[in-house]
Write a protein that holds these residues in place. Structure first.
Motif, PDB file in Angstrom:
ATOM      1  N   GLY A 248     -16.925  26.589  14.326  1.00  0.00           N
ATOM      2  CA  GLY A 248     -15.905  26.093  15.244  1.00  0.00           C
ATOM      3  C   GLY A 248     -14.637  25.687  14.512  1.00  0.00           C
ATOM      4  N   GLN A 249     -13.996  24.625  14.976  1.00  0.00           N
ATOM      5  CA  GLN A 249     -12.753  24.147  14.372  1.00  0.00           C
ATOM      6  C   GLN A 249     -13.049  23.042  13.359  1.00  0.00           C
ATOM      7  OE1 GLN A 249      -9.502  25.268  14.815  1.00  0.00           O
ATOM      8  NE2 GLN A 249     -10.590  26.940  15.827  1.00  0.00           N
ATOM      9  N   PRO A 250     -12.410  23.079  12.192  1.00  0.00           N
ATOM     10  CA  PRO A 250     -12.654  22.029  11.197  1.00  0.00           C
ATOM     11  C   PRO A 250     -11.976  20.727  11.596  1.00  0.00           C
ATOM     12  CG  PRO A 250     -10.925  23.481  10.429  1.00  0.00           C
ATOM     13  CD  PRO A 250     -11.442  24.079  11.703  1.00  0.00           C
ATOM     14  N   PRO A 251     -12.465  19.591  11.097  1.00  0.00           N
ATOM     15  CA  PRO A 251     -11.789  18.321  11.361  1.00  0.00           C
ATOM     16  C   PRO A 251     -10.434  18.301  10.660  1.00  0.00           C
ATOM     17  CG  PRO A 251     -13.525  18.030   9.726  1.00  0.00           C
ATOM     18  CD  PRO A 251     -13.653  19.430  10.242  1.00  0.00           C
ATOM     19  N   PRO A 252      -9.464  17.567  11.195  1.00  0.00           N
ATOM     20  CA  PRO A 252      -8.145  17.506  10.556  1.00  0.00           C
ATOM     21  C   PRO A 252      -8.186  16.677   9.289  1.00  0.00           C
ATOM     22  CG  PRO A 252      -8.238  15.981  12.402  1.00  0.00           C
ATOM     23  CD  PRO A 252      -9.524  16.745  12.426  1.00  0.00           C
ATOM     24  N   PRO A 253      -7.194  16.818   8.424  1.00  0.00           N
ATOM     25  CA  PRO A 253      -7.104  15.947   7.252  1.00  0.00           C
ATOM     26  C   PRO A 253      -6.742  14.525   7.681  1.00  0.00           C
ATOM     27  CG  PRO A 253      -5.161  17.317   7.417  1.00  0.00           C
ATOM     28  CD  PRO A 253      -6.108  17.800   8.473  1.00  0.00           C
ATOM     29  N   LEU A 254      -6.838  13.595   6.749  1.00  0.00           N
ATOM     30  CA  LEU A 254      -6.483  12.209   7.053  1.00  0.00           C
ATOM     31  C   LEU A 254      -5.034  12.129   7.516  1.00  0.00           C
ATOM     32  CD1 LEU A 254      -8.110  10.239   4.079  1.00  0.00           C
ATOM     33  CD2 LEU A 254      -9.032  10.631   6.371  1.00  0.00           C
ATOM     34  N   SER A 255      -4.780  11.224   8.441  1.00  0.00           N
ATOM     35  CA  SER A 255      -3.439  11.114   9.016  1.00  0.00           C
ATOM     36  C   SER A 255      -2.615  10.011   8.367  1.00  0.00           C
ATOM     37  CB  SER A 255      -3.543  10.852  10.522  1.00  0.00           C
ATOM     38  OG  SER A 255      -4.247   9.660  10.766  1.00  0.00           O
ATOM     39  N   THR A 256      -3.125   9.435   7.274  1.00  0.00           N
ATOM     40  CA  THR A 256      -2.389   8.347   6.613  1.00  0.00           C
ATOM     41  C   THR A 256      -1.971   8.752   5.210  1.00  0.00           C
ATOM     42  OG1 THR A 256      -4.464   7.377   5.835  1.00  0.00           O
ATOM     43  CG2 THR A 256      -3.556   6.517   7.895  1.00  0.00           C
ATOM     44  N   GLU A 257      -0.840   8.244   4.789  1.00  0.00           N
ATOM     45  CA  GLU A 257      -0.387   8.412   3.411  1.00  0.00           C
ATOM     46  C   GLU A 257      -0.613   7.105   2.670  1.00  0.00           C
ATOM     47  OE1 GLU A 257       3.671   8.953   0.758  1.00  0.00           O
ATOM     48  OE2 GLU A 257       3.759   8.712   2.923  1.00  0.00           O
ATOM     49  N   ILE A 258      -1.229   7.171   1.540  1.00  0.00           N
ATOM     50  CA  ILE A 258      -1.428   5.975   0.725  1.00  0.00           C
ATOM     51  C   ILE A 258      -0.139   5.689  -0.031  1.00  0.00           C
ATOM     52  CG2 ILE A 258      -2.736   4.964  -1.176  1.00  0.00           C
ATOM     53  CD1 ILE A 258      -5.090   6.723  -0.359  1.00  0.00           C
ATOM     54  N   SER A 259       0.470   4.540   0.240  1.00  0.00           N
ATOM     55  CA  SER A 259       1.719   4.180  -0.431  1.00  0.00           C
ATOM     56  C   SER A 259       1.507   3.131  -1.518  1.00  0.00           C
ATOM     57  CB  SER A 259       2.738   3.659   0.586  1.00  0.00           C
ATOM     58  OG  SER A 259       2.227   2.508   1.238  1.00  0.00           O
ATOM     59  N   LEU A 260       0.347   2.501  -1.514  1.00  0.00           N
ATOM     60  CA  LEU A 260       0.034   1.466  -2.502  1.00  0.00           C
ATOM     61  C   LEU A 260      -1.472   1.301  -2.578  1.00  0.00           C
ATOM     62  CD1 LEU A 260       1.459  -0.633  -4.371  1.00  0.00           C
ATOM     63  CD2 LEU A 260       1.185  -2.293  -2.512  1.00  0.00           C
ATOM     64  N   LEU A 261      -1.972   1.033  -3.783  1.00  0.00           N
ATOM     65  CA  LEU A 261      -3.405   0.806  -3.970  1.00  0.00           C
ATOM     66  C   LEU A 261      -3.645  -0.596  -4.510  1.00  0.00           C
ATOM     67  CD1 LEU A 261      -4.490   4.179  -5.635  1.00  0.00           C
ATOM     68  CD2 LEU A 261      -5.282   3.331  -3.418  1.00  0.00           C
ATOM     69  N   PRO A 262      -4.792  -1.210  -4.196  1.00  0.00           N
ATOM     70  CA  PRO A 262      -5.151  -2.456  -4.861  1.00  0.00           C
ATOM     71  C   PRO A 262      -5.170  -2.242  -6.372  1.00  0.00           C
ATOM     72  CG  PRO A 262      -6.633  -2.028  -3.022  1.00  0.00           C
ATOM     73  CD  PRO A 262      -5.815  -0.789  -3.224  1.00  0.00           C
ATOM     74  N   PRO A 263      -4.834  -3.247  -7.156  1.00  0.00           N
ATOM     75  CA  PRO A 263      -4.775  -3.052  -8.611  1.00  0.00           C
ATOM     76  C   PRO A 263      -6.156  -2.844  -9.218  1.00  0.00           C
ATOM     77  CG  PRO A 263      -4.558  -5.368  -8.059  1.00  0.00           C
ATOM     78  CD  PRO A 263      -4.533  -4.630  -6.755  1.00  0.00           C
ATOM     79  N   VAL A 264      -6.159  -2.287 -10.406  1.00  0.00           N
ATOM     80  CA  VAL A 264      -7.390  -2.192 -11.193  1.00  0.00           C
ATOM     81  C   VAL A 264      -7.735  -3.590 -11.682  1.00  0.00           C
ATOM     82  CG1 VAL A 264      -8.404  -1.267 -13.305  1.00  0.00           C
ATOM     83  CG2 VAL A 264      -6.912   0.171 -11.899  1.00  0.00           C
ATOM     84  N   GLY A 265      -8.998  -3.955 -11.584  1.00  0.00           N
ATOM     85  CA  GLY A 265      -9.424  -5.271 -12.048  1.00  0.00           C
ATOM     86  C   GLY A 265      -9.636  -5.291 -13.554  1.00  0.00           C
ATOM     87  N   ASN A 266     -10.197  -6.378 -14.033  1.00  0.00           N
ATOM     88  CA  ASN A 266     -10.502  -6.545 -15.454  1.00  0.00           C
ATOM     89  C   ASN A 266     -11.549  -5.509 -15.871  1.00  0.00           C
ATOM     90  OD1 ASN A 266     -11.145  -7.383 -18.006  1.00  0.00           O
ATOM     91  ND2 ASN A 266     -11.455  -9.522 -17.480  1.00  0.00           N
ATOM     92  N   VAL A 267     -11.267  -4.739 -16.902  1.00  0.00           N
ATOM     93  CA  VAL A 267     -12.216  -3.707 -17.331  1.00  0.00           C
ATOM     94  C   VAL A 267     -13.226  -4.236 -18.340  1.00  0.00           C
ATOM     95  CG1 VAL A 267     -10.594  -1.837 -16.865  1.00  0.00           C
ATOM     96  CG2 VAL A 267     -10.684  -2.839 -19.159  1.00  0.00           C
ATOM     97  N   GLY A 268     -13.100  -5.514 -18.720  1.00  0.00           N
ATOM     98  CA  GLY A 268     -14.068  -6.111 -19.631  1.00  0.00           C
ATOM     99  C   GLY A 268     -13.980  -5.531 -21.028  1.00  0.00           C
ATOM    100  N   ASN A 269     -15.127  -5.302 -21.634  1.00  0.00           N
ATOM    101  CA  ASN A 269     -15.168  -4.835 -23.027  1.00  0.00           C
ATOM    102  C   ASN A 269     -15.207  -3.307 -23.149  1.00  0.00           C
ATOM    103  OD1 ASN A 269     -15.243  -7.468 -24.113  1.00  0.00           O
ATOM    104  ND2 ASN A 269     -17.435  -7.605 -23.644  1.00  0.00           N
ATOM    105  N   PHE A 270     -15.053  -2.620 -22.038  1.00  0.00           N
ATOM    106  CA  PHE A 270     -15.115  -1.164 -22.092  1.00  0.00           C
ATOM    107  C   PHE A 270     -13.836  -0.582 -22.683  1.00  0.00           C
ATOM    108  CE2 PHE A 270     -18.084  -2.066 -18.590  1.00  0.00           C
ATOM    109  CZ  PHE A 270     -19.184  -1.384 -19.047  1.00  0.00           C
ATOM    110  N   GLU A 271     -14.014   0.431 -23.511  1.00  0.00           N
ATOM    111  CA  GLU A 271     -12.855   1.141 -24.053  1.00  0.00           C
ATOM    112  C   GLU A 271     -12.431   2.225 -23.068  1.00  0.00           C
ATOM    113  OE1 GLU A 271     -11.505   4.013 -27.797  1.00  0.00           O
ATOM    114  OE2 GLU A 271     -13.587   3.340 -27.623  1.00  0.00           O
ATOM    115  N   VAL A 272     -11.242   2.052 -22.508  1.00  0.00           N
ATOM    116  CA  VAL A 272     -10.711   3.032 -21.572  1.00  0.00           C
ATOM    117  C   VAL A 272      -9.885   4.052 -22.343  1.00  0.00           C
ATOM    118  CG1 VAL A 272      -9.285   3.415 -19.534  1.00  0.00           C
ATOM    119  CG2 VAL A 272     -10.650   1.313 -19.728  1.00  0.00           C
ATOM    120  N   LEU A 273     -10.191   5.330 -22.152  1.00  0.00           N
ATOM    121  CA  LEU A 273      -9.506   6.393 -22.881  1.00  0.00           C
ATOM    122  C   LEU A 273      -8.274   6.862 -22.115  1.00  0.00           C
ATOM    123  CD1 LEU A 273     -12.656   8.571 -23.713  1.00  0.00           C
ATOM    124  CD2 LEU A 273     -11.601   6.812 -25.162  1.00  0.00           C
TER     125      LEU A 273
END
Length: 531
Positions: A197-222
């Motif tokens: 049949g017909q596929p569902p439409p894509p999301l109708s919202t544009e993300i203009s801002l995201l919540p910040p990344v939290g504390n990553v602790g002792n992990f080494e982020v590459l």
């Protein structure tokens, strides 16, 4: 084109329903929660339900990509530079896509967090350390990811973590189609389309801002590594694919393709010029769909919006919308068919006594068959990681049922490694089709390795751009022998009701080889008499 520019893209495409409004839901201090988005494919901001769900009611969102040694560890024994699973062109495309995703996330107040190691081990450590309450990742139909996902879901269930795994890599949920078909995937395009049949439409919202990344602790982020930092030598400039990875490039290429409405309206596969390489005679959006840099639902909707503005247009299965439906068809069959990537144990695959001739395979793979058209295509594949769909048809037919009678799994492995758009379901589906092992059974229809190329490249411009040479087979006699072998195999499959054993195939192979030996001896005697 970055996410912040999406509205201008929308206007130029007239895809009015896609970006309905800018929306950002901020989490209040009273409902502190951490969400993790696990990127694998779906390397985009637009129409990304996993990312959209993760940001809702969350204080912090951790966007994570794990560099998986299964796909990225250098393999010095492979026939080309790269890992055991992928050539360098596709690895480079992935790295470019990750850089682009990180850039887009930073514009939204976030960033991409890269780690390296076993995905399950790394992910479970992150979920524990960051006290994640909501884990979001795109549903994936590939057996490898199905296995990973089940392990992650089991852990999350025990740990009380909400899991959201939406279907957004394809137009439809393959499980729904299979359910509608009584528990088995439809095996024809027409039956699939009727069920879908017909596929569902894509999301109708544009993300203009995201919540910040939290504390990553002792992990080494590459940071996103370079090819060299992954342990590879730099790619030589003459071996670099001209197609750059990333959502920005995908949307730019989409905008360019759809700006020519007449071309879109008249697109008709399998027509097109396979020898066009400076400006390919197709969209070249397949690698962006493969990595999820471009949403297939968004692409589908943009095409529908173009169709509304023209008087007439082609229709499925040959139209551009038809190509998206073919993509979903193969995903559906692959998802519902055990051992879809093999001949043995694959209920939709004819059992045929293919050769496993390494010498012939290498000659084909390295562009040294002596047929300029075939060799030029294979050199383009090695250098660029891409070629036109008709070119793929030619070389796949030549390797299998057309001339060399080499097992389709061997050719599949070469494509899987070298193509930047290599996609598990589609690659296996196409090789099953082109070898006449499934879906398509007119094995007498063979692409000529000479006349077909001359039709599209009469002046030899394409061939001269790419080519080396060495003769391995005479097409006229080889193609007749291939047809005879497949006819015998089809008859055996019919007699055995499709339940052909390994011993049956060995017996047929001995018979075929004996017949060929007798023919060769008779031909030799005839030649002596003539001389």
């Amino acid at each position: 084109m970055r996410a912040s520019l999406s509205l201008s893209i929308t206007a130029s495409f007239s895809c009015s329903r896609f970006f309905f409004s800018s929306l950002h839901i901020s989490a209040s201090p009273s409902m502190a929660s951490n969400s993790l988005v696990w990127f694998r494919k779906g390397l985009r901001i637009h129409d990304n339900p996993a990312l959209d769900h993760a940001r809702r009611d969350s204080n912090h969102v951790y966007p994570v990509f794990i560099l998986d040694p299964h796909y990225l560890e250098p393999d010095p024994t492979a026939f080309s530079l790269g890992s055991s699973r992928s050539g360098l062109n596709r690895i480079q495309f992935l790295l470019e896509s990750l850089n682009d995703l990180d850039s887009s996330l930073r514009k939204l107040g976030s960033r991409l967090l890269l780690f390296r190691g076993d995905p399950i081990e790394v992910l479970i450590r992150l979920l524990k350390e960051w006290r994640i309450k909501k884990l979001c990742f795109e549903f994936d139909t590939e057996p490898y990811y199905q296995s990973l996902d089940n392990q992650v879901k089991d852990y999350a269930s025990e740990a009380g973590i909400e899991v959201f795994s939406p279907v957004s890599h394809t137009l439809f949920n393959p499980a729904d189609i299979i359910h509608k078909n009584g528990g088995r995937p439809p095996l024809s395009y027409q039956s699939f389309v009727k069920l879908a049949g017909q596929p569902p439409p894509p999301l109708s919202t544009e993300i203009s801002l995201l919540p910040p990344v939290g504390n990553v602790g002792n992990f080494e982020v590459l940071g996103v590594p370079s090819i060299k930092e992954l342990g590879y030598d730099d790619i030589r400039q003459d071996d670099v694919s001209p197609f750059r990875g990333g959502e920005s490039e995908a949307l730019k290429r989409l905008r360019l393709s759809l700006s020519d409405k007449e071309w879109v309206a008249n697109f008709e596969k399998p027509k097109g010029d396979p020898s066009a390489f400076l400006k390919p005679a197709t969209t070249v959006l397949s690698p962006y769909l493969k990595f999820g840099c471009l949403s297939s639902r968004y692409f589908y909707q943009c095409l529908q919006d173009v169709y509304k503005t023209v008087k007439k247009h082609t229709s499925p299965p040959v139209s551009l919308v038809g190509q998206l439906l073919w993509r979903d068809f193969f995903y559906c069959v692959a998802f519902g068919t055990p051992n879809f990537d093999k001949m043995k144990g694959n209920r939709v695959c004819k059992q045929i006594p293919w050769n496993d001739d390494d010498e012939l395979l290498v000659a084909w793979r390295e562009g040294q068959t002596g047929y300029p058209w075939i060799d030029a295509i294979m050199i383009q594949l090695k250098k660029w990681g891409w070629m036109h769909h008709l070119a793929r048809h030619c070389v796949a037919c030549f390797l299998t049922r057309g001339d060399l009678f080499v097992h389709w799994e061997r050719g599949r492995d070469v494509f899987e490694r070298l193509l930047i758009d290599s996609d598990w379901a589609i690659n296996n589906g196409n090789w099953l089709w082109l070898s006449c092992s499934s879906f398509f059974y007119q094995y007498n229809r063979i692409y000529s390795p000479t006349s077909f190329g001359k039709k599209y490249d009469p002046d030899g411009n394409y061939i001269r751009h790419f080519l080396p040479v060495l003769k391995v087979v005479a097409h006229d006699t080889a193609s007749k022998e291939c047809k005879r072998r497949i006819a015998e195999a089809y008859e055996l499959n019919r007699k055995m009701g499709g339940s052909v054993t390994g011993e049956d195939l060995k017996g047929l192979r001995r018979k075929l080889e004996g017949d060929q030996h007798k023919t060769s001896k008779l031909w030799g005697k005839k030649q002596k008499l003539i001389s």
